[in-house]
Design a protein around this motif. Structure first.
Motif, PDB file in Angstrom:
ATOM      1  N   ALA A  69     -81.372 -48.562  44.404  1.00  0.00           N
ATOM      2  CA  ALA A  69     -80.865 -49.457  45.444  1.00  0.00           C
ATOM      3  C   ALA A  69     -79.966 -50.505  44.823  1.00  0.00           C
ATOM      4  CB  ALA A  69     -82.021 -50.123  46.182  1.00  0.00           C
ATOM      5  N   ILE A  70     -79.146 -51.103  45.668  1.00  0.00           N
ATOM      6  CA  ILE A  70     -78.350 -52.272  45.296  1.00  0.00           C
ATOM      7  C   ILE A  70     -78.545 -53.299  46.401  1.00  0.00           C
ATOM      8  CG2 ILE A  70     -76.052 -53.188  44.798  1.00  0.00           C
ATOM      9  CD1 ILE A  70     -75.246 -50.385  43.871  1.00  0.00           C
ATOM     10  N   VAL A  71     -79.025 -54.474  46.028  1.00  0.00           N
ATOM     11  CA  VAL A  71     -79.203 -55.556  46.991  1.00  0.00           C
ATOM     12  C   VAL A  71     -78.241 -56.677  46.616  1.00  0.00           C
ATOM     13  CG1 VAL A  71     -81.594 -54.911  47.416  1.00  0.00           C
ATOM     14  CG2 VAL A  71     -81.096 -56.666  45.735  1.00  0.00           C
ATOM     15  N   SER A  72     -77.668 -57.319  47.622  1.00  0.00           N
ATOM     16  CA  SER A  72     -76.600 -58.276  47.350  1.00  0.00           C
ATOM     17  C   SER A  72     -76.587 -59.382  48.387  1.00  0.00           C
ATOM     18  CB  SER A  72     -75.246 -57.562  47.331  1.00  0.00           C
ATOM     19  OG  SER A  72     -75.043 -56.813  48.519  1.00  0.00           O
ATOM     20  N   ARG A  73     -76.063 -60.541  47.971  1.00  0.00           N
ATOM     21  CA  ARG A  73     -75.942 -61.673  48.890  1.00  0.00           C
ATOM     22  C   ARG A  73     -74.913 -61.377  49.985  1.00  0.00           C
ATOM     23  NH1 ARG A  73     -80.423 -64.758  48.139  1.00  0.00           N
ATOM     24  NH2 ARG A  73     -80.696 -65.323  45.932  1.00  0.00           N
ATOM     25  N   GLU A  74     -73.821 -60.700  49.596  1.00  0.00           N
ATOM     26  CA  GLU A  74     -72.776 -60.313  50.535  1.00  0.00           C
ATOM     27  C   GLU A  74     -72.805 -58.799  50.700  1.00  0.00           C
ATOM     28  OE1 GLU A  74     -70.986 -62.415  52.244  1.00  0.00           O
ATOM     29  OE2 GLU A  74     -71.798 -64.183  51.207  1.00  0.00           O
ATOM     30  N   PRO A  75     -72.544 -58.271  51.896  1.00  0.00           N
ATOM     31  CA  PRO A  75     -72.591 -56.820  52.094  1.00  0.00           C
ATOM     32  C   PRO A  75     -71.563 -56.093  51.221  1.00  0.00           C
ATOM     33  CG  PRO A  75     -72.541 -57.979  54.195  1.00  0.00           C
ATOM     34  CD  PRO A  75     -72.244 -59.008  53.147  1.00  0.00           C
ATOM     35  N   ARG A  80     -71.404 -45.178  48.097  1.00  0.00           N
ATOM     36  CA  ARG A  80     -71.329 -43.735  47.849  1.00  0.00           C
ATOM     37  C   ARG A  80     -72.571 -43.273  47.090  1.00  0.00           C
ATOM     38  NH1 ARG A  80     -66.658 -46.178  47.013  1.00  0.00           N
ATOM     39  NH2 ARG A  80     -67.245 -46.628  44.853  1.00  0.00           N
ATOM     40  N   THR A  81     -73.040 -42.086  47.454  1.00  0.00           N
ATOM     41  CA  THR A  81     -74.174 -41.494  46.735  1.00  0.00           C
ATOM     42  C   THR A  81     -73.863 -40.088  46.242  1.00  0.00           C
ATOM     43  OG1 THR A  81     -75.134 -40.696  48.810  1.00  0.00           O
ATOM     44  CG2 THR A  81     -75.886 -42.839  48.008  1.00  0.00           C
ATOM     45  N   ALA A  82     -72.705 -39.524  46.622  1.00  0.00           N
ATOM     46  CA  ALA A  82     -72.348 -38.185  46.152  1.00  0.00           C
ATOM     47  C   ALA A  82     -72.217 -38.201  44.640  1.00  0.00           C
ATOM     48  CB  ALA A  82     -71.037 -37.734  46.791  1.00  0.00           C
ATOM     49  N   PHE A  83     -72.821 -37.199  43.997  1.00  0.00           N
ATOM     50  CA  PHE A  83     -72.863 -37.212  42.532  1.00  0.00           C
ATOM     51  C   PHE A  83     -73.196 -35.809  42.044  1.00  0.00           C
ATOM     52  CE2 PHE A  83     -75.182 -37.969  38.501  1.00  0.00           C
ATOM     53  CZ  PHE A  83     -74.244 -38.747  37.830  1.00  0.00           C
ATOM     54  N   GLY A  84     -72.362 -35.291  41.160  1.00  0.00           N
ATOM     55  CA  GLY A  84     -72.629 -33.980  40.593  1.00  0.00           C
ATOM     56  C   GLY A  84     -72.304 -32.848  41.551  1.00  0.00           C
ATOM     57  N   ASP A  85     -72.617 -31.634  41.129  1.00  0.00           N
ATOM     58  CA  ASP A  85     -72.367 -30.445  41.938  1.00  0.00           C
ATOM     59  C   ASP A  85     -73.213 -30.466  43.209  1.00  0.00           C
ATOM     60  OD1 ASP A  85     -70.659 -29.533  39.960  1.00  0.00           O
ATOM     61  OD2 ASP A  85     -72.231 -28.387  38.938  1.00  0.00           O
ATOM     62  N   ILE A  95     -76.294 -44.535  42.899  1.00  0.00           N
ATOM     63  CA  ILE A  95     -75.674 -45.134  44.084  1.00  0.00           C
ATOM     64  C   ILE A  95     -74.589 -46.100  43.632  1.00  0.00           C
ATOM     65  CG2 ILE A  95     -77.398 -46.984  44.292  1.00  0.00           C
ATOM     66  CD1 ILE A  95     -77.135 -46.684  47.365  1.00  0.00           C
ATOM     67  N   GLU A  96     -73.449 -46.052  44.312  1.00  0.00           N
ATOM     68  CA  GLU A  96     -72.311 -46.924  44.004  1.00  0.00           C
ATOM     69  C   GLU A  96     -72.053 -47.837  45.197  1.00  0.00           C
ATOM     70  OE1 GLU A  96     -68.846 -44.593  43.172  1.00  0.00           O
ATOM     71  OE2 GLU A  96     -69.917 -43.201  41.863  1.00  0.00           O
ATOM     72  N   THR A 107     -66.559 -51.878  41.372  1.00  0.00           N
ATOM     73  CA  THR A 107     -67.587 -50.891  41.699  1.00  0.00           C
ATOM     74  C   THR A 107     -68.810 -51.123  40.824  1.00  0.00           C
ATOM     75  OG1 THR A 107     -65.988 -49.213  42.396  1.00  0.00           O
ATOM     76  CG2 THR A 107     -68.170 -48.439  41.751  1.00  0.00           C
ATOM     77  N   VAL A 108     -69.980 -51.229  41.465  1.00  0.00           N
ATOM     78  CA  VAL A 108     -71.247 -51.414  40.756  1.00  0.00           C
ATOM     79  C   VAL A 108     -72.125 -50.199  41.032  1.00  0.00           C
ATOM     80  CG1 VAL A 108     -73.320 -52.831  40.527  1.00  0.00           C
ATOM     81  CG2 VAL A 108     -71.099 -53.923  40.930  1.00  0.00           C
ATOM     82  N   VAL A 109     -72.707 -49.648  39.984  1.00  0.00           N
ATOM     83  CA  VAL A 109     -73.577 -48.468  40.074  1.00  0.00           C
ATOM     84  C   VAL A 109     -75.000 -48.849  39.675  1.00  0.00           C
ATOM     85  CG1 VAL A 109     -74.028 -46.144  39.185  1.00  0.00           C
ATOM     86  CG2 VAL A 109     -71.658 -46.920  39.523  1.00  0.00           C
ATOM     87  N   SER A 110     -75.963 -48.361  40.436  1.00  0.00           N
ATOM     88  CA  SER A 110     -77.365 -48.390  40.031  1.00  0.00           C
ATOM     89  C   SER A 110     -77.770 -46.959  39.703  1.00  0.00           C
ATOM     90  CB  SER A 110     -78.250 -48.942  41.153  1.00  0.00           C
ATOM     91  OG  SER A 110     -79.614 -48.970  40.764  1.00  0.00           O
TER      92      SER A 110
END
Length: 280
Positions: A69-75, A80-85, A95-96, A107-110
């Motif tokens: 997950a990514i939680v943030s003060r601002e939306p 994106r969650t597509a990844f790999g084949d 998750i990006e 862009t921030v990735v978890s």
């Protein structure tokens, strides 16, 4: 100078982290964006844990497993969650989210890389994930772009990153082939990099903020086994990273590992990693 404070942590189950004290840390940490790994819960558990925050979440296929997950003060501006084949189950592991750093897109990735187990199907899944990471990081790391891959990447890159590295050379997390991926992630962009396992491939040019900040020292570690006296003896692993594109790495200040003061005060077996990214 204005900054965006980004923290990452494997919570080892969000409900357990809440019970054990994550809120006290979060209240004091003053972060703008928090990337979370091993959520092991549902959307409602995250909503209860982070009221008044914006939350994006990718659950694992199997209930109660992994989850990022990514939680943030601002939306986030986009997610994106597509990844790999298409036939590769990466749910709950990548998750990006897009934000801005000042006026510049970021862009921030978890990410939560598989633990793996040498010479088993679990390790085959880890190889597939690391291959997909290579492809996606090549795309995210275009010239001039600001991108950050954070999370529990479950590989100690160098001997400095594991206290007991000699005893782990044949175990997942410190296999030469795993470490070679990181040699290429962090190798000079466009150059052919020879990995610790002898394989050769193009360097991607990303920067390990933790190693850059601390230099050639042991650790500092981010994960300690719950067994024995690993935490008290600081017998740990540095497997939680902020990997930044060069343009973003130039803006990184104040790298901190928020290690609990005592074993009893831990709310996860991982410590949060916190970095400020400045902008004009």
């Amino acid at each position: 100078m204005p900054h965006l404070r980004i923290a990452s942590v494997n919570v080892n189950g969000i409900r357990a982290a809440v019970r054990n004290g994550i809120h006290a840390w979060l209240d004091a940490a003053d972060v703008d964006v928090l990337t979370v790994q091993e959520v092991r819960g549902e959307d409602e558990h995250l909503a209860a844990a982070f009221p008044d925050w914006s939350i994006v979440h990718d659950k694992a296929t199997a209930k109660g497993r992994s989850g990022v997950a990514i939680v943030s003060r601002e939306p986030a501006l986009a997610v994106r969650t597509a990844f790999g084949d298409d036939d590769f189950d990466s749910a709950g592991r990548w998750i990006e989210a897009d934000f801005t750093l000042g006026d510049t897109p970021l862009t921030v990735v978890s990410a939560y890389v598989h633990t793996g187990e040498a010479d088993t199907p679990k390790q085959d899944e880890k190889w597939r994930f690391l291959d997909a990471m290579t492809t996606r990081m090549s795309e995210l790391g275009g010239e001039g772009r600001l991108a950050l891959v954070t999370g529990d990447l479950n590989v100690g890159h160098r001997e400095l990153d594991i206290k007991n590295w000699r005893g782990n050379r044949k175990k997942s997390g410190f296999l030469p082939r795993e470490r070679a991926y990181f040699d290429r992630f962090l190798g000079a962009g466009g150059e052919q990099i020879t990995g610790v396992d002898g394989t050769v491939g193009p360097g991607l040019g990303w920067v390990d903020i933790g190693r850059t900040h601390h230099g050639e020292v042991e650790g500092p570690y981010t994960w300690w086994s719950m067994r024995g006296k690993a935490f008290d003896n600081d017998s740990g692993w540095r497997i939680d990273y902020h990997l930044a594109t060069p343009e973003l790495a130039e803006r990184a200040t104040g790298y901190t590992i928020a290690r609990a003061a005592t074993y009893a005060e831990r709310w996860s077996d991982h410590a949060p990693v916190i970095v400020d990214y400045t902008y004009e």
